[in-house]
Design an enzyme around this catalytic site. Structure first.
Site, short mmCIF file in Angstrom:
data_model
loop_
_atom_site.label_atom_id
_atom_site.label_comp_id
_atom_site.label_asym_id
_atom_site.label_seq_id
_atom_site.Cartn_x
_atom_site.Cartn_y
_atom_site.Cartn_z
N ASN A 210 -45.42 -43.71 32.24
CA ASN A 210 -46.38 -44.63 32.84
C ASN A 210 -47.38 -45.08 31.78
OD1 ASN A 210 -48.68 -42.64 32.83
ND2 ASN A 210 -47.30 -41.57 34.24
N LYS A 337 -56.13 -37.84 50.12
CA LYS A 337 -55.75 -36.93 49.03
C LYS A 337 -56.68 -35.73 48.98
CE LYS A 337 -54.09 -37.24 44.28
NZ LYS A 337 -53.83 -38.15 43.12
#
Length: 403
Positions: A210, A337
């Site tokens: 990434n 989260k």
């Protein structure tokens, strides 16, 4: 913050030399001891006498003009400085320094100094974007030089764009921040920080990864050390010089990062998981290079182990911080989260926002904690953002249950 600091200001030739005169004045007023070296070209824009009057020190223009017979001037200046600032830095001067050329007082002194060096470029927008200039800037960055990015605006050549020397007030503020010595609010704490991307191998030459540069994690590690913590940095593959005083653990894959973090988890007071760990990896890895063939190619992916979730399940008295790099619904995803991973804080940002994406030196984040807590940190350098995050952590550690 710069009271008594010794700043060696190197001024190369360009219309922005007049700003360097104002910079000399502001540094001196702030209490810094300033000595100035001017290139021959710089002296054609503003006389050395101006800088002498503003700095209250001799100005150096010629390598062979030894003002004190007891010392070699360029060596003495190189050793004297706490920090060297080249402002304005022309394309020519940047090229010299990147290639080790020493044909004037500034470039010769630069080869002799071991002090931190900051470069503040100023030039035409097209010159600044020229591949040779960009390559030289990257080279100096790899040497450890730090940059004061030029601002955008109307240039002396008539163009409008990036290339203006940053304003003296902003440069002084950056220097003050650099010399700032924060209170050691994390003394005695052991902190583990993850940084960078992971690489999931497909074959010996290909991998999934990434855009993470690791800059945020490295800034956190550097600042945590300055705040007094005992820091371990578990890092994926990045091109950053590690901060001093930090225990560095290098990994490549998500599995390696999982193992290194889990094996160390119980020994730490705080875990900050800023790494961008791959969520998936190829279910099959090839030992030889895959050859291309006609038609499409399908690769089966499998989930990697969720480090943050695992830490959230296993933690006892550790303070757990996670990061959420999102593109939309930032608060919603961050709070989900926070709960689902049993974290104590989530640092969330929108990676599509200008100045907050992967690879930048700046960031814009929002801190979320339990009980509906929310704190927005506006655009700032990643080091400054790191300091604010860690101070927030330190404040939380004072609360009941984290003593």
């Amino acid at each position: 913050m710069i009271q008594g600091k010794k700043i060696l200001l190197c001024v190369s030739g360009g219309i922005a030399v007049y700003k360097a005169a104002a910079l000399t004045s502001k540094l001196t007023q702030a209490g810094a001891a300033v000595k100035v070296i001017m290139s021959e070209s710089a002296a054609k824009f503003v006389t050395p006498l101006t800088f002498q009057a503003l700095s209250r020190n001799d100005v150096y223009t010629d390598t062979f003009d030894e003002k004190d017979s007891k010392v070699i001037a360029h060596i003495d200046l190189a050793d004297w400085a706490d920090l060297v600032l080249i402002a304005p830095a022309t394309a020519n001067m940047i090229g010299k320094l990147a290639n080790g050329i020493a044909d004037d007082m500034i470039s010769t002194t630069m080869l002799a100094t071991i002090a931190p060096v900051w470069i503040a470029p100023a030039m035409n927008v097209h010159m600044y974007d020229h591949p040779a200039v960009r390559k030289n800037i990257d080279t100096l960055y790899s040497y450890g030089y730090r940059y004061v990015e030029p601002s955008e605006g109307y240039l002396a050549c008539g163009y409008v764009g990036k290339g203006r020397l940053e304003e003296p007030e902003k440069i002084v503020a950056l220097l003050e921040n650099y010399f700032y010595q924060p209170k050691p609010v994390l003394t005695g704490k052991k902190i583990l920080i993850t940084a960078g991307p992971t690489r999931e191998m497909i074959d010996p030459v290909r991998f999934f990864s990434n855009r993470s540069s690791g800059k945020m994690g490295y800034a956190l590690a550097e600042m945590a050390s300055k705040l007094g913590a005992d820091v371990t940095l578990v890092t994926g593959p990045v091109d950053i010089i590690p901060p001093q005083g930090v225990d560095l653990v290098e990994v490549t894959s998500a599995e390696e990062m999982f193992e290194q973090v889990i094996n160390r988890f119980e020994k730490y007071d705080v875990i900050i998981k800023s790494a961008a760990v791959a969520d998936y990896r190829p279910s099959q890895t090839f030992t030889k290079k895959m050859k291309k063939h006609e038609g499409t190619l399908m690769l089966e992916l499998e989930r990697t182990q969720d480090i943050l979730r695992t830490l959230g399940k296993r933690k006892s008295n550790q303070y757990l911080v996670g990061f959420a790099a999102e593109t939309n619904n930032i608060e919603e995803y961050a709070r989900v989260k926070l709960e689902s991973k049993n974290a104590d804080m989530i640092v969330a940002n929108n990676v599509t926002s200008e100045g907050a994406g992967f690879g930048t030196d700046t960031n814009i984040v929002t801190l979320f904690k339990r009980g509906g807590y929310k704190r927005e940190l506006p655009l700032n350098s990643k080091k400054e953002i790191a300091k604010e995050i860690l101070i927030e952590v330190a404040n939380s550690l004072k609360e009941e249950g984290y003593k």
